[in-house]
Design a protein around this motif. Structure first.
Motif, mmCIF file in Angstrom:
data_model
loop_
_atom_site.group_PDB
_atom_site.id
_atom_site.type_symbol
_atom_site.label_atom_id
_atom_site.label_comp_id
_atom_site.label_asym_id
_atom_site.label_seq_id
_atom_site.Cartn_x
_atom_site.Cartn_y
_atom_site.Cartn_z
ATOM 1 N N ILE A 1 -94.006 119.212 75.819
ATOM 2 C CA ILE A 1 -93.497 120.424 76.480
ATOM 3 C C ILE A 1 -92.168 120.846 75.839
ATOM 4 O O ILE A 1 -91.971 122.001 75.476
ATOM 5 N N TYR A 2 -91.272 119.869 75.666
ATOM 6 C CA TYR A 2 -89.970 120.200 75.078
ATOM 7 C C TYR A 2 -90.147 120.727 73.662
ATOM 8 O O TYR A 2 -89.462 121.647 73.228
ATOM 9 N N ASP B 1 -82.837 108.739 77.544
ATOM 10 C CA ASP B 1 -81.855 107.954 76.807
ATOM 11 C C ASP B 1 -82.282 106.484 76.758
ATOM 12 O O ASP B 1 -82.008 105.711 77.674
ATOM 13 N N GLU B 2 -82.941 106.145 75.661
ATOM 14 C CA GLU B 2 -83.491 104.790 75.499
ATOM 15 C C GLU B 2 -82.433 103.716 75.717
ATOM 16 O O GLU B 2 -82.692 102.680 76.318
ATOM 17 N N THR C 1 -82.250 116.105 74.435
ATOM 18 C CA THR C 1 -81.025 115.712 75.125
ATOM 19 C C THR C 1 -81.095 116.274 76.544
ATOM 20 O O THR C 1 -81.905 117.155 76.828
ATOM 21 N N TYR C 2 -80.198 115.790 77.387
ATOM 22 C CA TYR C 2 -80.161 116.275 78.766
ATOM 23 C C TYR C 2 -80.044 117.801 78.819
ATOM 24 O O TYR C 2 -80.745 118.470 79.581
ATOM 25 N N ASP D 1 -73.249 124.350 68.179
ATOM 26 C CA ASP D 1 -74.685 124.177 67.899
ATOM 27 C C ASP D 1 -75.082 122.777 68.377
ATOM 28 O O ASP D 1 -75.170 121.828 67.581
ATOM 29 N N ILE D 2 -75.322 122.649 69.637
ATOM 30 C CA ILE D 2 -75.571 121.305 70.170
ATOM 31 C C ILE D 2 -76.964 120.801 69.772
ATOM 32 O O ILE D 2 -77.849 121.583 69.451
ATOM 33 N N VAL D 3 -77.086 119.495 69.813
ATOM 34 C CA VAL D 3 -78.385 118.880 69.504
ATOM 35 C C VAL D 3 -79.315 119.098 70.701
ATOM 36 O O VAL D 3 -78.928 118.831 71.840
ATOM 37 N N ILE D 4 -80.518 119.593 70.423
ATOM 38 C CA ILE D 4 -81.475 119.703 71.537
ATOM 39 C C ILE D 4 -82.602 118.663 71.433
ATOM 40 O O ILE D 4 -83.106 118.194 72.431
#
Ligand code: GLU
Length: 547
Positions: A125-126, A78-79, A233-234, A222-225
């Protein structure tokens, strides 16, 4: 829909597969059966608090009691919340409290084979995992703007349905490849959303290692990934990291319980076994008779800096936190008063689920008990070190007067009932500050039955008979004599029997002397203090009091 094609359109540069990570890059750890792998995963916001330390102790005990691994992972995705120097603060604060990591981020680099340990360096990786989710049709790009999402929320509110991006409200769930391509050609920014298959009305059982069986509703959002910058995101990042870092137990605050359904759905979708979640209770305090959550805004004692600034000894804080971590700790301590805290068998089952009550007074009491067992030389070294970082103006003073300070600390420490006066550095210095002329002040008042004139008369008599070479009993005999000569009872019990016969008793006279020499009505033994102060200082203080 050709999901494979979509995945290549969205992530043309991602070539690694999940299996590359699982099999080659981050293979199963070679640990003995039952070894636990835990991690502390703070965000570098510049604020490190008791909850972090509380969790760290749990992580550390679980790992080290089972010959497992404890690592530090920095969750810096989280910038907006990132603060310069925050990682150093995290590491040095945890170090102060004796938290030792086996792996992860350290001040001068990273240690371990499961890194990078900064999430900001794990983008590839993500994205590899995200690409896989797109390929299996479980993630998709969403091009909605902030305004469009706002509009969606308004519509949902008027329709009195759940707000959020889900089901038929999820506009971009069904975009065609062509539509997506044209957005990409336009350079429209997008987030990647997870396509949920959950139903709100369905419930699942999850075993929490602290709370037992939890019944949770399925996630349906449908969460943001991945955010527009491709950073996760976390919710997504921790799933990927905990899986690939081979974490077995995720210890985190209960604020994450509400989003647990999301995490479980992502794990299940990836066919990964979720770790054992251990949701710790909030740190609470009593406030005007009510129990409430410790708050960053209202309670300075929530931040770890508070304890370091005041100079609490790490052993005291550790001892105290263990008493709130495990309900049977205090009982164990009574039976094992000299054992190391590491000998205590910590268990998750003995953790509170209803809020861990934090009480500064209790910490202070425990600190007294802990410090009384620490040799005076060590306390001196600790105080000196603290002064270098927090009260530079006294460092020289402490150095020059080392021998006397050791003696002051030692007064009344031996024997069955040792004095327990020392709590934390700021207070310790204040406690011995009478020794230094620069800091000496008369803090307390003479007893009520003795006015200024009377006190001077008593002190004059004391000064006249004062002999630095008197031993303790000669010294006290003289105080008794002065008392009797001036109309005070030689023993408190004589005064109690016939108060009308006396102005007060020997205790009152000693208090007068104590106030003149030490500045306070209570202190360790005055004769011993005088021996340490030295004849000149004592005479000088008495003269000043008589003036
Ligand atoms: N970065 C998260 C936090 O600061 C960590 C939660 C977790 O331990 O998974 O609260």
């Amino acid at each position: 829909m050709d999901y494979k094609k979509l995945a290549d359109m969205l992530f043309p540069n991602i070539t690694k597969l999940i299996s590359d990570y699982e099999e080659t890059i981050f293979p199963k750890r070679n640990l003995k059966e039952g070894a636990k792998v835990t991690r502390l995963a703070p965000s570098p916001t510049g604020f490190i608090h008791l909850g972090n330390l509380y969790g760290a102790f749990v992580d550390e005990r679980l790992a080290h009691q089972s010959e497992g691994v404890f690592m530090l992972r920095i969750e810096d995705t989280d910038e907006k919340r990132k603060v310069e120097g925050a990682v150093e603060t995290i590491i040095s604060s945890l170090e102060y409290f004796g938290v030792k990591f086996d792996e992860g981020a350290f001040v001068d680099g990273e240690i371990g084979n499961y890194g990078p340990y900064y999430q900001s360096n794990r983008k590839e990786i993500y994205q590899s995992v995200a690409k896989h989710l797109v390929e299996i049709g479980r993630a998709y790009p969403c091009f909605c703007t902030e305004e469009e999402l706002e509009e969606l929320r308004n519509k949902q509110e008027s329709a009195k349905v759940n707000t959020g991006y889900y089901g038929e409200w999820a506009r971009d769930r069904n975009l065609s490849l062509e539509e997506i391509q044209s957005h990409l050609d336009n350079n429209d920014s997008f987030v990647l959303r997870f396509k949920s298959e959950g139903k709100e009305e369905n419930t699942n059982e999850v075993e929490d290692s602290i709370r037992g069986k939890l019944v949770i509703h399925e996630n349906f959002q449908d969460i943001v990934i991945l955010k527009t910058n491709g950073i996760p995101t976390y919710h997504f990042a921790h799933v990927v990291d905990d899986h690939l870092m081979r974490v077995t137990h995720v210890v985190r605050g209960e604020e994450w319980l509400s989003t647990l359904p999301i995490h479980i759905e992502i794990f299940n979708t990836l066919n990964w076994n979720p770790p054992l979640y251990c949701h710790t209770a909030h740190m609470m305090k009593m406030d005007n008779g009510n129990k409430r959550k410790l708050s960053k805004r209202k309670d300075p004692e929530l931040g770890l800096g508070y304890y370091m600034d005041l100079g609490y000894h790490p052993a005291a804080v550790r001892e105290y936190l263990l008493t709130i971590l495990n309900s049977n700790y205090e009982e164990w301590r009574i039976e094992n008063s000299d054992s190391s805290t590491d000998d205590f068998k910590f268990t998750l089952e003995k953790m509170s689920t209803s809020g861990a009550l934090f009480d500064l007074d209790k910490l202070n009491n425990i600190s007294k008990d802990v410090l009384v067992k620490i040799p005076v030389e060590e306390i001196y070294d600790f105080l000196l070190q603290w002064s270098k970082n927090h009260k530079k103006e006294i460092t020289k003073l402490l150095e020059v007067n080392k021998e006397s300070i050791l003696k002051l600390f030692a007064i009344g420490r031996d024997g069955k009932k040792p004095r327990k006066d020392l709590i934390y550095c700021e207070q310790i210095f204040e406690f011995i500050s009478y020794y230094f002329d620069e800091y000496f002040e008369i803090v307390d008042k003479y007893p009520e039955n003795i006015d200024e004139e009377e006190a001077k008369k008593l002190l004059k008599a004391y000064l006249n008979t004062f002999d630095y070479n008197d031993d303790q009993s000669q010294w006290f005999d003289k105080i008794r004599e002065i008392s009797v000569e001036n109309g005070y009872a030689a023993k408190p019990k004589d005064y109690k029997k016939n108060p009308e016969l006396y102005k007060g008793h020997v205790g009152d006279v000693s208090v007068v002397v104590r106030i003149a020499v030490v500045g306070r009505e209570s202190s360790p033994d005055v004769w011993e203090i005088q021996q340490i102060l030295g004849e000149d200082k004592v005479r000088e203080r008495l003269k000043k009091a008589i003036m």
